[in-house]
Every structure is written in structure tokens, then in C-alpha cells.
Scaffold this active site. Structure first.
Site, PDB file in Angstrom:
ATOM      1  CG  ASP A 144       5.897 -22.399  13.309  1.00  0.00           C
ATOM      2  OD1 ASP A 144       6.733 -21.966  13.059  1.00  0.00           O
ATOM      3  OD2 ASP A 144       4.718 -22.432  12.809  1.00  0.00           O
ATOM      4  CB  SER A 145      11.480 -23.724  14.673  1.00  0.00           C
ATOM      5  OG  SER A 145      12.328 -22.470  14.968  1.00  0.00           O
ATOM      6  CG  ASP A 148       7.072 -18.546  11.946  1.00  0.00           C
ATOM      7  OD1 ASP A 148       6.694 -17.968  11.246  1.00  0.00           O
ATOM      8  OD2 ASP A 148       7.424 -19.407  11.573  1.00  0.00           O
ATOM      9  CE  LYS A 175       8.103 -18.721   9.213  1.00  0.00           C
ATOM     10  NZ  LYS A 175       7.657 -19.765   9.022  1.00  0.00           N
ATOM     11  CD  GLU A 218       4.406 -22.806   8.563  1.00  0.00           C
ATOM     12  OE1 GLU A 218       3.383 -23.615   8.251  1.00  0.00           O
ATOM     13  OE2 GLU A 218       5.176 -22.871   9.735  1.00  0.00           O
ATOM     14  CD  GLU A 255      11.230 -25.616   6.167  1.00  0.00           C
ATOM     15  OE1 GLU A 255       9.942 -24.568   6.699  1.00  0.00           O
ATOM     16  OE2 GLU A 255      10.901 -26.459   6.943  1.00  0.00           O
TER      17      GLU A 255
HETATM   18  O1  KIV Z   1       9.446 -21.681  12.509  1.00  0.00           O
HETATM   19  C1  KIV Z   1      10.690 -21.575  11.455  1.00  0.00           C
HETATM   20  O2  KIV Z   1      11.464 -22.417  11.690  1.00  0.00           O
HETATM   21  C2  KIV Z   1      10.682 -21.966  10.402  1.00  0.00           C
HETATM   22  C3  KIV Z   1      11.919 -22.528   9.757  1.00  0.00           C
HETATM   23  C4  KIV Z   1      12.558 -22.986   9.215  1.00  0.00           C
HETATM   24  C5  KIV Z   1      12.158 -20.552   8.207  1.00  0.00           C
HETATM   25  O3  KIV Z   1       9.837 -21.668   9.846  1.00  0.00           O
END
Ligand code: KIV
Length: 269
Positions: free
Chosen positions: A40-41, A79, A109, A111, A178
Site C-alpha cells: 500500500d506504499s 497488501d 499481507k 498490517e 518494520e
Molecule cells: O506497503 C509496503 O510497501 C510495505 C513494505 C514497506 C513492507 O508494507
């Protein structure tokens, strides 16, 4: 082509990078990186937001589909974005399932925290592999008041360690850790048999992940724990300037770029 089970049981360091589109995912895959994370970055790295909070399930789904189409070998992890999971169980299952069923991801993924232990078990039971994420969880930025290192106090470090073990027991196949002290990351990696993939967590984890734009030199604000391994922004600037100069100078398009049709007749003038 690694499976989640290959990643869960590997004895060598896991390499993981984010990607958000087909051509860059193809480059990451061809370089032999094990796991491509559609993080989600996306929000900060690609969509121009100043946090990950505005990213939607539809955006992650669309970019996951693109990444899957660009990748031949790597495991693709989607994510789940802020409020895309954990609010309502059936909606979580639908959103996570959509990443596998419609977009072709291999895993999701989330959080993680106390609230995601049962959720991890539920998704895993349904056949949706889960990568957990502890330490700094950027979706909590409003609560945390920033992106500072987590687990620096003993009680919080112990809580992260306990939660890591709880997510392993719940069925997570790997864990992103992280921005935590390196000795905490080493202790968590030691506790667990699943691979702990660190970011800003030192060298004693079972793998590393970074954001692709930070690695390539395409970010205007990379965290101090990231490393820039190339200057793609500089190369793009050189290519774009060369194109502009060639158009202005009349060198592009050249003869080989233009094809006339012999059968067309526009008179002799
Ligand atoms: O969203 C993302 O890119 C992440 C990584 C930094 C692990 O969660």
C-alpha cells in the site's frame, strides 16, 4: 516458481521488493527476487499521497493484476489497505479473496496487531495465505503521530514478540517486521520458524524488503534505513531531455521512423 510453503521453509535469506506495475514487476522478477509485494506504499510511491491511508481495495486490486501479469516466477503478495480488512469479517474475506481469485495474487499481507490474530487464522483456514506485518505499521500513522521506530520500550518489544508468535500460531507463512531495534528483530527471528522479513530491522532477520522506488532512486523522501542502489530518476531525466532536444533539433523522427505510402497521391502541388 516459489510457493508460500517454499518461502515459509526456506533456509536462505528471502529477498522481497515492492512493485506496482507490470514492467517494473518484470524487472524485479527477472532479477530473481523471491517475493513481489504490491504494497500500500503505492499511495506514497506512485499515487502522490503523503500517506498510505487513501489507498483503496480497488487500487490494490488493479495494481496487483498488473504485477501478476508482469511476473513469471516470483510470489506475488497483495497488501490489504487501510480499512480494507478487520472492519467486517465477510468484507475482509471478500477483499482478500478477490486478490487471489480475480487478480492472481498468491497471498495477502495485513498490517497486524491484536485484532488480526483470529483474522489470520480465518483467512488461512479459507486457503488465503497471510503475511503478517508488525513493528511500524504505517496505517496507524494517525495514532502513532509519525513513522518512528517501534518496540524501543521493553513492554512494547515484548508485546511485538508475543504478537509475532501469535500470528505464527494463527497460520501466517511469513512476517514483515518494520523499523524496530535490530536486537528485537533478531529475537523475533530466533523465536519463530517462519521467515521474518525485515525493513529497518537490522541484518539478523531471515530476509529483507524495501520499497522499489527507494532502491531505484525514484523517491523524493526515502527513510534513513533504506538504501538507494541506482539512479533511475537521473536516467529518466537524461532520456526525456534527449528526446526533447531531438524533437526541437529536428533529429527525431528520423528517416527510419517515417514511412510514406506509395499508393497515395496528393497531386503534384
Ligand atoms: O506497503 C509496503 O510497501 C510495505 C513494505 C514497506 C513492507 O508494507
Amino acid at each position: 516458481m516459489p510457493t508460500v510453503e517454499d518461502i515459509r521453509t526456506t533456509t536462505r535469506p528471502v529477498t522481497m521488493l515492492t512493485a506496482y506495475d507490470a514492467p517494473s514487476a518484470a524487472v524485479v522478477d527477472e532479477a530473481g527476487v523471491d517475493v513481489v509485494l504490491v504494497g500500500d506504499s503505492l499511495g506514497n510511491a506512485v499515487l502522490g499521497y503523503d500517506s498510505t491511508l487513501p489507498v483503496t481495495v480497488d487500487q490494490i486490486a488493479s495494481h496487483t493484476g498488473a504485477v501478476v501479469r508482469g511476473v513469471d516466477d516470483a510470489l506475488v503478495v497483495a497488501d490489504l489497505p487501510f480499512l480494507g480488512y478487520g472492519v467486517d469479517e465477510s468484507e475482509t474475506v471478500e477483499n482478500a479473496g478477490r486478490m487471489l481469485k480475480e487478480e492472481g495474487a498468491d497471498a495477502v499481507k495485513i498490517e497486524s496487531g491484536r485484532h488480526t490474530v483470529d483474522l489470520t487464522a480465518r483467512l488461512t483456514d479459507l486457503g488465503i495465505p497471510v503475511m503478517a506485518h508488525l513493528g511500524l505499521t504505517p496505517q496507524h500513522v494517525k495514532q502513532l503521530g509519525g513513522y518512528s521506530r517501534q518496540g524501543v520500550e521493553q513492554s512494547h518489544a515484548d508485546e511485538i514478540r508475543d504478537l509475532a508468535a501469535a500470528h505464527e500460531s494463527a497460520g501466517a507463512f511469513s512476517l514483515v517486521l518494520e523499523h524496530v531495534p535490530s536486537n528485537l528483530a533478531a529475537a523475533v527471528a530466533d523465536d519463530l520458524s517462519l521467515p521474518v522479513v525485515g525493513i529497518g530491522a537490522g541484518s539478523e532477520t531471515d530476509g529483507q524488503v524495501l520499497v522499489l522506488t527507494d532502491v531505484l532512486g525514484l523517491s523524493d523522501r526515502a527513510p534513513a534505513f533504506a538504501e538507494q542502489f541506482g539512479d533511475v530518476a537521473g536516467e529518466m531525466e537524461r532520456a526525456v531531455s534527449a528526446y526533447r532536444d531531438a524533437v526541437l533539433g529536428g533529429e527525431f523522427p528520423a528517416g527510419e521512423h517515417a514511412v510514406a505510402a506509395d499508393d497515395l497521391d496528393f497531386g503534384s502541388g
